[in-house]
Write a protein that holds these residues in place. Structure first.
Motif, PDB file in Angstrom:
ATOM      1  N   VAL A 246       0.827  -1.202   0.000  1.00  0.00           N
ATOM      2  CA  VAL A 246       0.000   0.000   0.000  1.00  0.00           C
ATOM      3  C   VAL A 246       0.863   1.254   0.000  1.00  0.00           C
ATOM      4  O   VAL A 246       0.557   2.231  -0.696  1.00  0.00           O
ATOM      5  N   VAL A 247       1.970   1.259   0.743  1.00  0.00           N
ATOM      6  CA  VAL A 247       2.842   2.439   0.753  1.00  0.00           C
ATOM      7  C   VAL A 247       3.503   2.628  -0.600  1.00  0.00           C
ATOM      8  O   VAL A 247       3.595   3.750  -1.119  1.00  0.00           O
ATOM      9  N   ALA A 248       3.954   1.538  -1.222  1.00  0.00           N
ATOM     10  CA  ALA A 248       4.559   1.644  -2.554  1.00  0.00           C
ATOM     11  C   ALA A 248       3.563   2.215  -3.555  1.00  0.00           C
ATOM     12  O   ALA A 248       3.916   3.069  -4.389  1.00  0.00           O
ATOM     13  N   GLY A 249       2.311   1.767  -3.478  1.00  0.00           N
ATOM     14  CA  GLY A 249       1.299   2.295  -4.381  1.00  0.00           C
ATOM     15  C   GLY A 249       1.058   3.774  -4.169  1.00  0.00           C
ATOM     16  O   GLY A 249       0.945   4.546  -5.141  1.00  0.00           O
ATOM     17  N   TRP A 250       0.959   4.206  -2.923  1.00  0.00           N
ATOM     18  CA  TRP A 250       0.745   5.617  -2.638  1.00  0.00           C
ATOM     19  C   TRP A 250       1.919   6.460  -3.126  1.00  0.00           C
ATOM     20  O   TRP A 250       1.726   7.543  -3.671  1.00  0.00           O
ATOM     21  N   LEU A 251       3.144   5.965  -2.948  1.00  0.00           N
ATOM     22  CA  LEU A 251       4.320   6.737  -3.348  1.00  0.00           C
ATOM     23  C   LEU A 251       4.440   6.850  -4.866  1.00  0.00           C
ATOM     24  O   LEU A 251       5.093   7.771  -5.367  1.00  0.00           O
ATOM     25  N   HIS A 252       3.820   5.935  -5.598  1.00  0.00           N
ATOM     26  CA  HIS A 252       3.849   6.015  -7.061  1.00  0.00           C
ATOM     27  C   HIS A 252       2.670   6.793  -7.632  1.00  0.00           C
ATOM     28  O   HIS A 252       2.507   6.874  -8.848  1.00  0.00           O
TER      29      HIS A 252
END
Length: 294
Positions: A246-252
């Motif tokens: 979820v954090v990787a998705g938000w950062l992208h």
């Protein structure tokens, strides 16, 4: 209201005022009675308080061992056509806020007549019911925790906080905008409660929006919890199965990333809830805030 098909969405809501902190009621029966006779603070019609019923005390204790509130009521000898069960967990003040904010309509049912409770440690089970022919009348059961309890959600929140603070410490680029290092965020129990209520509501009612079913924005929900805020942001996601994903998705995603990197934010609450409708994945809600100065 249009329902978005996007997997993730971010927004930033600015506000300059808040509400005073809510009081704490240790007795859940008193809380239910207060919300009923006040019509949820004037939002709904006011109804008579419920009658304490010893059979429903036993039903609440039986429900704590498993099954459903309706089945527990039947085992206690109470014949019911309508049973509403509340499973409460967490600090008393957060329970009151959550009941007032999201579940008042369940309590303010004019058909309900009796109430019973059972408490063990930090967990409380409440059964409200109306007498009737259980064979002839449908039984409706609502079961939910009104405040986040330790478990996978709190573990995920700790991991998300760690990942977010790592990227805030080093700085990153969100789309075409570069962000330098930002101070670390701190977890907030109140913001976690706000996030938990919205994630659970989206999961139960199969929608994916920043605005809830009552038309309230993230800032509205934060204020309703008694949190004094200056700035509020929210990231939501549907589908990721881990904190890392979820954090990787938000950062992208530029908007989500800018929320995470905004140096004005100081506190964070996070929650997740499994879908119960046509969507069976996890709903995530991250609430970010800059508290108002005392």
């Amino acid at each position: 209201m249009k329902r978005l098909s996007l997997r993730q969405l971010g927004c930033l809501v600015v506000a300059s005022w808040g509400l005073a902190a809510s009081a704490s009621w240790a007795d859940p029966v008193s809380t239910v009675q207060l919300l009923r006779v006040s019509g949820c603070g004037g939002l709904l019609p006011a109804f008579e308080p419920l009658r304490h019923n010893g059979q429903l005390d036993r039903a609440a204790a039986l429900w704590a061992t498993g099954g459903t509130p309706a089945a527990a009521a039947a085992r206690s000898g109470y014949q019911t056509g309508l049973a509403v069960g509340l499973r409460l967990s967490g600090p008393d003040d957060l329970i009151l806020q959550a009941m007032r904010r999201a579940h008042c309509r369940d309590l303010d049912d004019q058909a309900l007549r009796d109430i019973g409770t059972f408490r063990s440690g930090a967990q409380t089970w409440v059964v409200m019911a109306a007498p009737g022919d259980a064979a002839a009348s449908p039984v409706t059961t609502f079961a939910y925790a009104t405040a986040p309890a330790p478990g996978p959600a709190s573990t995920s929140a700790t991991r998300v906080l760690q990942l977010v603070n790592e990227v805030r410490a080093s700085g990153t680029r969100c789309g075409g905008r570069a962000f330098g290092a930002a101070p670390p965020l701190q977890l907030s129990g109140t913001l976690a409660s706000v996030a938990a209520e919205h994630a659970s509501d989206m999961a139960r009612h199969d929608y994916f929006e920043h605005e809830d079913r009552n038309g309230r924005s993230p800032a509205d929900r934060v204020r309703a919890a008694g949190y004094r805020e200056k700035l509020v942001g929210e990231n939501i996601a549907y589908g990721p199965e881990s904190a890392e994903e979820v954090v990787a998705g938000w950062l992208h995603s530029t908007g989500h990333c800018e929320n995470i990197m905004d140096p004005r934010f100081q506190e964070m609450g996070l929650a997740l809830a499994p879908g119960q409708g046509s969507r069976r994945g996890l709903y995530w809600d991250q609430v970010l805030s800059e508290p108002a100065q005392p």
